[in-house]
Design a protein around this motif. Structure first.
Motif, PDB file in Angstrom:
ATOM      1  N   ASN A   1       0.816  -1.216   0.000  1.00  0.00           N
ATOM      2  CA  ASN A   1       0.000   0.000   0.000  1.00  0.00           C
ATOM      3  C   ASN A   1       0.845   1.259   0.000  1.00  0.00           C
ATOM      4  OD1 ASN A   1      -2.498  -1.279  -0.014  1.00  0.00           O
ATOM      5  ND2 ASN A   1      -2.536  -1.466   2.213  1.00  0.00           N
ATOM      6  N   HIS A   2       2.162   1.102  -0.138  1.00  0.00           N
ATOM      7  CA  HIS A   2       3.046   2.261  -0.106  1.00  0.00           C
ATOM      8  C   HIS A   2       4.091   2.119  -1.213  1.00  0.00           C
ATOM      9  CE1 HIS A   2       1.331   3.162   3.836  1.00  0.00           C
ATOM     10  NE2 HIS A   2       1.496   1.885   4.108  1.00  0.00           N
ATOM     11  N   ILE A   3       4.439   3.226  -1.848  1.00  0.00           N
ATOM     12  CA  ILE A   3       5.470   3.206  -2.880  1.00  0.00           C
ATOM     13  C   ILE A   3       6.839   3.109  -2.216  1.00  0.00           C
ATOM     14  CG2 ILE A   3       4.161   4.406  -4.647  1.00  0.00           C
ATOM     15  CD1 ILE A   3       5.342   6.996  -3.736  1.00  0.00           C
ATOM     16  N   ALA A   4       7.748   2.415  -2.893  1.00  0.00           N
ATOM     17  CA  ALA A   4       9.072   2.182  -2.308  1.00  0.00           C
ATOM     18  C   ALA A   4       9.887   3.468  -2.250  1.00  0.00           C
ATOM     19  CB  ALA A   4       9.810   1.114  -3.118  1.00  0.00           C
ATOM     20  N   ASP A   5       9.862   4.271  -3.308  1.00  0.00           N
ATOM     21  CA  ASP A   5      10.591   5.535  -3.330  1.00  0.00           C
ATOM     22  C   ASP A   5       9.808   6.548  -4.149  1.00  0.00           C
ATOM     23  OD1 ASP A   5      10.911   4.244  -5.697  1.00  0.00           O
ATOM     24  OD2 ASP A   5      13.056   4.622  -5.903  1.00  0.00           O
ATOM     25  N   GLU A   6      10.093   7.818  -3.905  1.00  0.00           N
ATOM     26  CA  GLU A   6       9.355   8.894  -4.554  1.00  0.00           C
ATOM     27  C   GLU A   6      10.292   9.718  -5.436  1.00  0.00           C
ATOM     28  OE1 GLU A   6       7.672  11.176  -1.433  1.00  0.00           O
ATOM     29  OE2 GLU A   6       6.371   9.562  -0.697  1.00  0.00           O
ATOM     30  N   HIS A   7       9.766  10.148  -6.592  1.00  0.00           N
ATOM     31  CA  HIS A   7      10.491  11.029  -7.491  1.00  0.00           C
ATOM     32  C   HIS A   7       9.568  12.166  -7.892  1.00  0.00           C
ATOM     33  CE1 HIS A   7      13.640   7.967  -7.871  1.00  0.00           C
ATOM     34  NE2 HIS A   7      12.659   7.074  -8.036  1.00  0.00           N
ATOM     35  N   GLN A   8      10.171  13.305  -8.194  1.00  0.00           N
ATOM     36  CA  GLN A   8       9.354  14.415  -8.668  1.00  0.00           C
ATOM     37  C   GLN A   8       8.934  14.156 -10.098  1.00  0.00           C
ATOM     38  OE1 GLN A   8      10.966  18.253  -7.954  1.00  0.00           O
ATOM     39  NE2 GLN A   8       9.429  19.345  -9.160  1.00  0.00           N
TER      40      GLN A   8
ATOM     41  N   LYS B   1     -14.889   8.744 -33.185  1.00  0.00           N
ATOM     42  CA  LYS B   1     -15.894   9.348 -32.310  1.00  0.00           C
ATOM     43  C   LYS B   1     -15.851  10.875 -32.318  1.00  0.00           C
ATOM     44  CE  LYS B   1     -16.745   5.619 -29.004  1.00  0.00           C
ATOM     45  NZ  LYS B   1     -16.832   5.267 -27.571  1.00  0.00           N
ATOM     46  N   ASP B   2     -14.729  11.456 -32.784  1.00  0.00           N
ATOM     47  CA  ASP B   2     -14.608  12.911 -32.924  1.00  0.00           C
ATOM     48  C   ASP B   2     -14.954  13.655 -31.635  1.00  0.00           C
ATOM     49  OD1 ASP B   2     -13.881  12.614 -35.594  1.00  0.00           O
ATOM     50  OD2 ASP B   2     -15.974  12.599 -36.248  1.00  0.00           O
ATOM     51  N   HIS B   3     -14.391  13.222 -30.514  1.00  0.00           N
ATOM     52  CA  HIS B   3     -14.605  13.935 -29.259  1.00  0.00           C
ATOM     53  C   HIS B   3     -13.850  15.256 -29.242  1.00  0.00           C
ATOM     54  CE1 HIS B   3     -15.260   9.685 -27.511  1.00  0.00           C
ATOM     55  NE2 HIS B   3     -16.442  10.294 -27.552  1.00  0.00           N
ATOM     56  N   ALA B   4     -14.398  16.224 -28.517  1.00  0.00           N
ATOM     57  CA  ALA B   4     -13.692  17.479 -28.247  1.00  0.00           C
ATOM     58  C   ALA B   4     -13.014  17.333 -26.892  1.00  0.00           C
ATOM     59  CB  ALA B   4     -14.669  18.647 -28.253  1.00  0.00           C
ATOM     60  N   ILE B   5     -11.702  17.127 -26.898  1.00  0.00           N
ATOM     61  CA  ILE B   5     -10.956  16.856 -25.666  1.00  0.00           C
ATOM     62  C   ILE B   5     -10.103  18.071 -25.322  1.00  0.00           C
ATOM     63  CG2 ILE B   5      -9.369  15.277 -24.531  1.00  0.00           C
ATOM     64  CD1 ILE B   5     -10.094  13.160 -26.573  1.00  0.00           C
ATOM     65  N   SER B   6     -10.322  18.633 -24.130  1.00  0.00           N
ATOM     66  CA  SER B   6      -9.580  19.822 -23.690  1.00  0.00           C
ATOM     67  C   SER B   6      -8.709  19.475 -22.497  1.00  0.00           C
ATOM     68  CB  SER B   6     -10.541  20.955 -23.321  1.00  0.00           C
ATOM     69  OG  SER B   6     -11.364  20.573 -22.217  1.00  0.00           O
ATOM     70  N   LEU B   7      -7.619  20.234 -22.348  1.00  0.00           N
ATOM     71  CA  LEU B   7      -6.698  20.064 -21.226  1.00  0.00           C
ATOM     72  C   LEU B   7      -6.471  21.414 -20.569  1.00  0.00           C
ATOM     73  CD1 LEU B   7      -4.642  18.505 -19.492  1.00  0.00           C
ATOM     74  CD2 LEU B   7      -2.938  18.924 -21.289  1.00  0.00           C
ATOM     75  N   GLN B   8      -6.715  21.501 -19.253  1.00  0.00           N
ATOM     76  CA  GLN B   8      -6.562  22.745 -18.509  1.00  0.00           C
ATOM     77  C   GLN B   8      -5.617  22.504 -17.341  1.00  0.00           C
ATOM     78  OE1 GLN B   8     -10.269  24.426 -17.205  1.00  0.00           O
ATOM     79  NE2 GLN B   8      -9.305  26.100 -16.054  1.00  0.00           N
ATOM     80  N   LEU B   9      -4.495  23.227 -17.336  1.00  0.00           N
ATOM     81  CA  LEU B   9      -3.491  23.107 -16.270  1.00  0.00           C
ATOM     82  C   LEU B   9      -3.492  24.409 -15.480  1.00  0.00           C
ATOM     83  CD1 LEU B   9      -0.636  21.457 -18.378  1.00  0.00           C
ATOM     84  CD2 LEU B   9      -2.244  20.330 -16.851  1.00  0.00           C
ATOM     85  N   ASP B  10      -4.063  24.380 -14.279  1.00  0.00           N
ATOM     86  CA  ASP B  10      -4.217  25.592 -13.474  1.00  0.00           C
ATOM     87  C   ASP B  10      -3.194  25.686 -12.348  1.00  0.00           C
ATOM     88  OD1 ASP B  10      -6.376  26.296 -15.003  1.00  0.00           O
ATOM     89  OD2 ASP B  10      -7.839  25.358 -13.664  1.00  0.00           O
ATOM     90  N   SER B  11      -2.154  24.894 -12.389  1.00  0.00           N
ATOM     91  CA  SER B  11      -1.158  24.922 -11.322  1.00  0.00           C
ATOM     92  C   SER B  11       0.193  24.503 -11.867  1.00  0.00           C
ATOM     93  CB  SER B  11      -1.567  23.982 -10.184  1.00  0.00           C
ATOM     94  OG  SER B  11      -0.543  23.900  -9.212  1.00  0.00           O
ATOM     95  N   ASP B  12       1.243  25.081 -11.285  1.00  0.00           N
ATOM     96  CA  ASP B  12       2.607  24.716 -11.656  1.00  0.00           C
ATOM     97  C   ASP B  12       3.213  23.701 -10.694  1.00  0.00           C
ATOM     98  OD1 ASP B  12       2.711  26.343 -13.904  1.00  0.00           O
ATOM     99  OD2 ASP B  12       3.325  28.105 -12.744  1.00  0.00           O
ATOM    100  N   PHE B  13       2.394  23.174  -9.800  1.00  0.00           N
ATOM    101  CA  PHE B  13       2.890  22.164  -8.860  1.00  0.00           C
ATOM    102  C   PHE B  13       2.972  20.805  -9.535  1.00  0.00           C
ATOM    103  CE2 PHE B  13       1.885  25.298  -5.665  1.00  0.00           C
ATOM    104  CZ  PHE B  13       2.837  25.058  -4.676  1.00  0.00           C
ATOM    105  N   ASP B  14       4.036  20.086  -9.228  1.00  0.00           N
ATOM    106  CA  ASP B  14       4.187  18.703  -9.661  1.00  0.00           C
ATOM    107  C   ASP B  14       3.807  17.781  -8.508  1.00  0.00           C
ATOM    108  OD1 ASP B  14       5.056  19.390 -12.193  1.00  0.00           O
ATOM    109  OD2 ASP B  14       7.176  19.440 -11.609  1.00  0.00           O
ATOM    110  N   LEU B  15       3.927  16.469  -8.752  1.00  0.00           N
ATOM    111  CA  LEU B  15       3.641  15.468  -7.741  1.00  0.00           C
ATOM    112  C   LEU B  15       4.888  14.659  -7.426  1.00  0.00           C
ATOM    113  CD1 LEU B  15       0.168  14.004  -8.795  1.00  0.00           C
ATOM    114  CD2 LEU B  15       0.675  15.238  -6.689  1.00  0.00           C
ATOM    115  N   ALA B  16       4.971  14.168  -6.199  1.00  0.00           N
ATOM    116  CA  ALA B  16       6.016  13.222  -5.816  1.00  0.00           C
ATOM    117  C   ALA B  16       5.412  11.823  -5.845  1.00  0.00           C
ATOM    118  CB  ALA B  16       6.546  13.541  -4.428  1.00  0.00           C
ATOM    119  N   GLY B  17       6.098  10.893  -6.495  1.00  0.00           N
ATOM    120  CA  GLY B  17       5.562   9.535  -6.574  1.00  0.00           C
ATOM    121  C   GLY B  17       6.251   8.719  -7.645  1.00  0.00           C
ATOM    122  N   GLN B  18       5.533   7.705  -8.139  1.00  0.00           N
ATOM    123  CA  GLN B  18       6.025   6.837  -9.197  1.00  0.00           C
ATOM    124  C   GLN B  18       5.385   7.255 -10.524  1.00  0.00           C
ATOM    125  OE1 GLN B  18       8.262   4.476  -9.254  1.00  0.00           O
ATOM    126  NE2 GLN B  18       8.745   4.285  -7.068  1.00  0.00           N
TER     127      GLN B  18
END
Length: 442
Positions: free
Chosen positions: A269-276, A299-316
């Motif tokens: 239930n826990h990751i062994a090591d974390e990376h940015q 299917k011609d979907h309209a797919i949008s991407l919105q990034l409202d933060s400059d924070f990254d995540l620590a994890g795998q």
């Protein structure tokens, strides 16, 4: 009490009056009244000393003999003392009964006070946690259970989900910690030995992993021969059959790969090591892959991407990429043609959040609690035709658990669905820190 005070006042007045009357015989009424008051005071002091001596003994003996209001007071105190002694014996019997019953429990039970110090525990806690009554009572619990994961869990104060860790005194034992708050800041810690359950679960996981691994070789062979035959000039009925075989072989390979990934995720239930993790390029790549998939499925979907933060995540990175892409590709598979799909990443005081929203047919509320179960399908025919393995959301759930996050699902029939991943603040990393480190390395 009022009757006693009245009786004492009357006694005082009578003593003064008697003294004054005796003093009249000698022509000194004032001195006689004073002598009467001194005699009354001496009597009260002697009675009070008897009462004090009896109360200090507190051995259950009968009170000293006295008359008048002193006798009434002593009798009342004797009755109160007898009642209190009976209650004390009853409470002691309850405590002894509780200690005997708790000692018979196989679970370790620990009471932690409001200052996070050990207050009491049963004998099973000695065996499972290595606590010693002679030296550990009154010490902080985090000084004795020093696993960083337990310390984070204890300090976080959110005990809805239990914590599973190896025993601090025997690594072969696996314990499940459950904490319950009670009173004014006190906590009850229960440590349960789940070694047998973990071994059974490990056996199941090993079976799934081994079976899935063994299936990869025959599937590879079958798919290789099918692709070879597909390169030949075959009659139309045979070509159609070969095409269906190829489709199902690819689907089986995807199922085996998902089973192997899920088995690996379930091992801890826990990751062994974390990376940015650089979220912006990852999410942009997933966005592009989703556009390719919707074009492939026409299917011609309209797919949008919105990034409202400059924070990254620590994890795998591979695990989070798998979780995010599963949510996005599910939206592409199950959203009707020409629908809208919105991907968004943002942060706030509660942490980081990634959501996938669509305007599809939605999901009835009765299905939502079971969506993360393996192979659970809302619509068997629609899910099978989409090419999904039925393991995507189970993989998402386990990836998020390993990163201390959780999944929320908001959906209504005819109104679309929103799948959101919520990460705690401690998993966020400022992207500016990464850029500074990169610049410094050059």
């Amino acid at each position: 009490m009022q009757n006693t005070q009245h009786a004492m006042f009357v006694s005082l007045c009578l003593s003064a009056l008697a003294g004054a009357s005796a003093g009249l015989l000698f022509g000194l009424p004032a001195w006689g009244a004073t002598a009467g008051l001194l005699g009354w005071g001496s009597y009260q002091i002697r009675q009070f000393q008897k009462l004090q001596t009896w109360l200090q003994r507190n051995d259950g003996t009968a009170p000293p003999e006295a008359t008048g209001y002193w006798g009434e007071l002593l009798d009342e105190l004797a009755r109160t003392q007898k009642t209190d002694r009976g209650r004390e014996q009853s409470l002691q019997a309850i405590i002894r009964r509780f200690q005997q019953s708790s000692a018979a429990l196989q679970d370790g039970i620990v009471i932690v006070d409001r200052n996070n110090n050990l207050e009491w525990w049963n004998r099973s806690a000695d065996k499972l946690l290595g606590l010693k009554a002679s030296s550990d009572r009154g010490k902080p619990v985090i000084n004795l259970l020093r696993d960083p994961r337990f310390i984070r869990y204890f300090r976080k104060g959110q005990y809805a989900e239990p914590l599973e860790l190896p025993s601090p005194v025997n690594s072969d034992l696996h314990l499940q910690y459950q904490i319950t708050s009670f009173g004014e800041g006190d906590r009850l810690l229960v440590a349960r030995d789940i070694t047998r359950l973990r071994r059974l679960e490990q056996t199941r996981q090993d079976f799934v992993a081994n079976a899935s691994h063994e299936l990869r070789t025959p599937l590879t062979v079958i798919r290789g021969y099918v692709e070879t035959f597909m390169d030949q000039d075959l009659p139309r009925p045979l070509a159609r059959a070969m095409g269906q075989m190829q489709t199902q072989a690819i689907r089986m390979e995807s199922l085996v790969n998902d089973l192997l990934l899920l088995s690996r995720l379930e091992s801890s239930n826990h990751i062994a090591d974390e990376h940015q993790i650089q979220l912006r390029p990852m999410l942009e790549q997933i966005h592009q892959d989703a556009q390719v998939l919707t074009q492939t499925q026409q299917k011609d979907h309209a797919i949008s991407l919105q990034l409202d933060s400059d924070f990254d995540l620590a994890g795998q990175e591979l695990e989070l990429h798998s979780a995010f892409s599963n949510l996005v590709f599910n939206a592409v598979r199950y959203t009707p043609a020409r629908g809208r799909i919105a991907l968004r990443w943002w942060t706030d005081a509660s942490g980081g959040h990634f959501s996938v929203s669509d305007d599809g047919i939605g999901i009835d509320s009765i299905h939502i609690p079971r969506l993360t179960e393996r192979f659970y399908r809302v619509d068997e025919s629609r899910s099978s035709s989409s090419g999904g393995t039925g393991l995507g959301l189970a993989i998402v759930k386990h990836v998020l658990v390993r990163h201390g996050a959780h999944l929320s699902i908001d959906s209504r029939p005819g109104k679309g669905s929103t799948f959101s991943c919520h990460f705690p603040p401690e998993m966020l990393v400022d992207a500016a820190d990464r850029q500074t480190e990169t610049a410094g390395s050059h």
